[in-house]
Design a protein around this motif. Structure first.
Motif, short mmCIF file in Angstrom:
data_model
loop_
_atom_site.label_atom_id
_atom_site.label_comp_id
_atom_site.label_asym_id
_atom_site.label_seq_id
_atom_site.Cartn_x
_atom_site.Cartn_y
_atom_site.Cartn_z
N THR A 102 105.09 34.66 89.31
CA THR A 102 105.00 35.85 88.47
C THR A 102 106.35 36.20 87.86
OG1 THR A 102 103.19 36.69 89.83
CG2 THR A 102 104.32 38.28 88.43
N ASP A 103 107.41 36.13 88.66
CA ASP A 103 108.75 36.41 88.15
C ASP A 103 109.16 35.42 87.07
OD1 ASP A 103 108.93 38.52 89.90
OD2 ASP A 103 110.19 37.46 91.35
N MET A 104 108.83 34.16 87.27
CA MET A 104 109.15 33.13 86.29
C MET A 104 108.40 33.40 84.99
SD MET A 104 108.45 29.05 86.32
CE MET A 104 106.72 29.35 86.34
N THR A 105 107.13 33.73 85.09
CA THR A 105 106.34 34.00 83.90
C THR A 105 106.86 35.22 83.15
OG1 THR A 105 104.39 33.09 85.00
CG2 THR A 105 104.00 34.44 83.08
N ASN A 106 107.24 36.26 83.90
CA ASN A 106 107.78 37.47 83.27
C ASN A 106 109.10 37.18 82.56
OD1 ASN A 106 105.61 39.00 84.09
ND2 ASN A 106 106.64 39.74 85.93
N ALA A 107 109.95 36.34 83.15
CA ALA A 107 111.22 36.00 82.52
C ALA A 107 110.99 35.21 81.23
CB ALA A 107 112.10 35.20 83.48
N LEU A 108 110.02 34.30 81.26
CA LEU A 108 109.70 33.53 80.06
C LEU A 108 109.13 34.43 78.97
CD1 LEU A 108 108.19 30.33 81.69
CD2 LEU A 108 110.39 30.53 80.53
N LYS A 109 108.28 35.38 79.36
CA LYS A 109 107.71 36.32 78.39
C LYS A 109 108.81 37.18 77.76
CE LYS A 109 103.04 37.11 80.09
NZ LYS A 109 102.14 38.12 80.66
N LEU A 110 109.74 37.66 78.59
CA LEU A 110 110.83 38.48 78.09
C LEU A 110 111.69 37.72 77.09
CD1 LEU A 110 112.43 41.15 78.18
CD2 LEU A 110 113.77 40.12 80.03
N SER A 111 112.00 36.47 77.40
CA SER A 111 112.83 35.68 76.47
C SER A 111 112.08 35.43 75.17
CB SER A 111 113.25 34.36 77.10
OG SER A 111 112.15 33.50 77.29
N GLU A 112 110.78 35.22 75.26
CA GLU A 112 109.97 35.02 74.06
C GLU A 112 109.93 36.30 73.22
OE1 GLU A 112 105.52 34.51 74.22
OE2 GLU A 112 106.20 32.45 74.00
N VAL A 166 119.25 38.09 73.17
CA VAL A 166 118.40 36.90 73.13
C VAL A 166 118.97 35.81 74.03
CG1 VAL A 166 117.44 35.08 71.68
CG2 VAL A 166 117.53 37.43 70.84
N VAL A 167 120.26 35.58 73.91
CA VAL A 167 120.90 34.54 74.72
C VAL A 167 120.80 34.88 76.20
CG1 VAL A 167 123.12 33.45 75.27
CG2 VAL A 167 122.44 33.76 72.89
N ASP A 168 121.03 36.13 76.57
CA ASP A 168 120.91 36.54 77.97
C ASP A 168 119.49 36.32 78.49
OD1 ASP A 168 123.56 37.24 78.17
OD2 ASP A 168 123.20 39.39 77.86
N ALA A 169 118.50 36.70 77.71
CA ALA A 169 117.10 36.55 78.14
C ALA A 169 116.71 35.08 78.27
CB ALA A 169 116.17 37.26 77.16
N VAL A 170 117.14 34.27 77.31
CA VAL A 170 116.79 32.84 77.35
C VAL A 170 117.51 32.14 78.51
CG1 VAL A 170 117.01 30.66 76.09
CG2 VAL A 170 116.19 32.69 74.92
N MET A 171 118.77 32.49 78.74
CA MET A 171 119.52 31.89 79.86
C MET A 171 118.90 32.29 81.21
SD MET A 171 121.94 30.00 78.64
CE MET A 171 123.23 29.87 79.84
N ASN A 172 118.48 33.54 81.32
CA ASN A 172 117.82 34.00 82.54
C ASN A 172 116.50 33.24 82.76
OD1 ASN A 172 117.21 35.49 84.83
ND2 ASN A 172 116.26 37.12 83.67
N THR A 186 115.66 30.72 85.88
CA THR A 186 114.48 30.95 86.71
C THR A 186 113.57 29.74 86.73
OG1 THR A 186 114.58 33.30 86.14
CG2 THR A 186 112.52 32.51 87.07
N LEU A 187 113.37 29.12 85.56
CA LEU A 187 112.53 27.93 85.49
C LEU A 187 113.14 26.76 86.25
CD1 LEU A 187 109.98 26.67 84.30
CD2 LEU A 187 111.32 26.07 82.27
N GLN A 188 114.45 26.57 86.13
CA GLN A 188 115.11 25.49 86.87
C GLN A 188 115.02 25.70 88.38
OE1 GLN A 188 116.30 22.64 85.66
NE2 GLN A 188 115.66 23.28 83.62
N THR A 189 115.12 26.95 88.82
CA THR A 189 114.98 27.25 90.25
C THR A 189 113.57 26.93 90.73
OG1 THR A 189 116.63 29.00 90.06
CG2 THR A 189 115.19 29.07 91.98
N ALA A 190 112.57 27.31 89.95
CA ALA A 190 111.18 27.04 90.33
C ALA A 190 110.91 25.54 90.37
CB ALA A 190 110.23 27.72 89.36
N ILE A 191 111.47 24.80 89.43
CA ILE A 191 111.29 23.34 89.41
C ILE A 191 111.97 22.70 90.62
CG2 ILE A 191 111.93 21.24 88.17
CD1 ILE A 191 111.43 22.82 85.57
#
Length: 109
Positions: free
Chosen positions: A50-60, A76-82, A86-91
């Protein structure tokens, strides 16, 4: 764009977890059932998804806001980097879980 994750069961198509207790009540220890604050593995995984999905939605959302002139480049850069972190951690976590499963599967009984 990105649909929200409702729980662990929504991550698997065709009810791949049919043999697993989806409420995770079978995974909760006695101490957690008494309210000491411990979480089950399924809850942790669901929260991480859920946290990963929310971070991806925020960056989008921030990216679209920047296109419309409502957000700065820094936001934008802060949101995309976050979202990327998050995605790299989940992977990485997924890879560790798969490796552990494969090691257990190779054990001789």
């Amino acid at each position: 764009m990105i649909d929200s994750v409702k729980g662990v069961s929504s991550l698997f198509p065709n009810d791949a977890l049919s043999g697993v207790d989806k409420t995770a009540s079978g995974l909760v220890s006695g101490a957690a059932a008494q309210g000491t604050g411990q979480m089950s593995f399924a809850q942790v995984m669901g929260d991480m998804a859920t946290d990963m999905t929310n971070a991806l939605k925020l960056s989008e959302t921030k990216s679209f806001d920047a296109i419309q002139g409502k957000a700065s480049t820094r936001e934008v850069v802060d949101a995309v980097m976050n979202a990327e972190q998050t995605l790299q951690t989940a992977i990485a976590f997924r890879d560790k879980v798969v490796t552990a499963y494969l090691e257990i599967a190779r054990m001789q009984i």
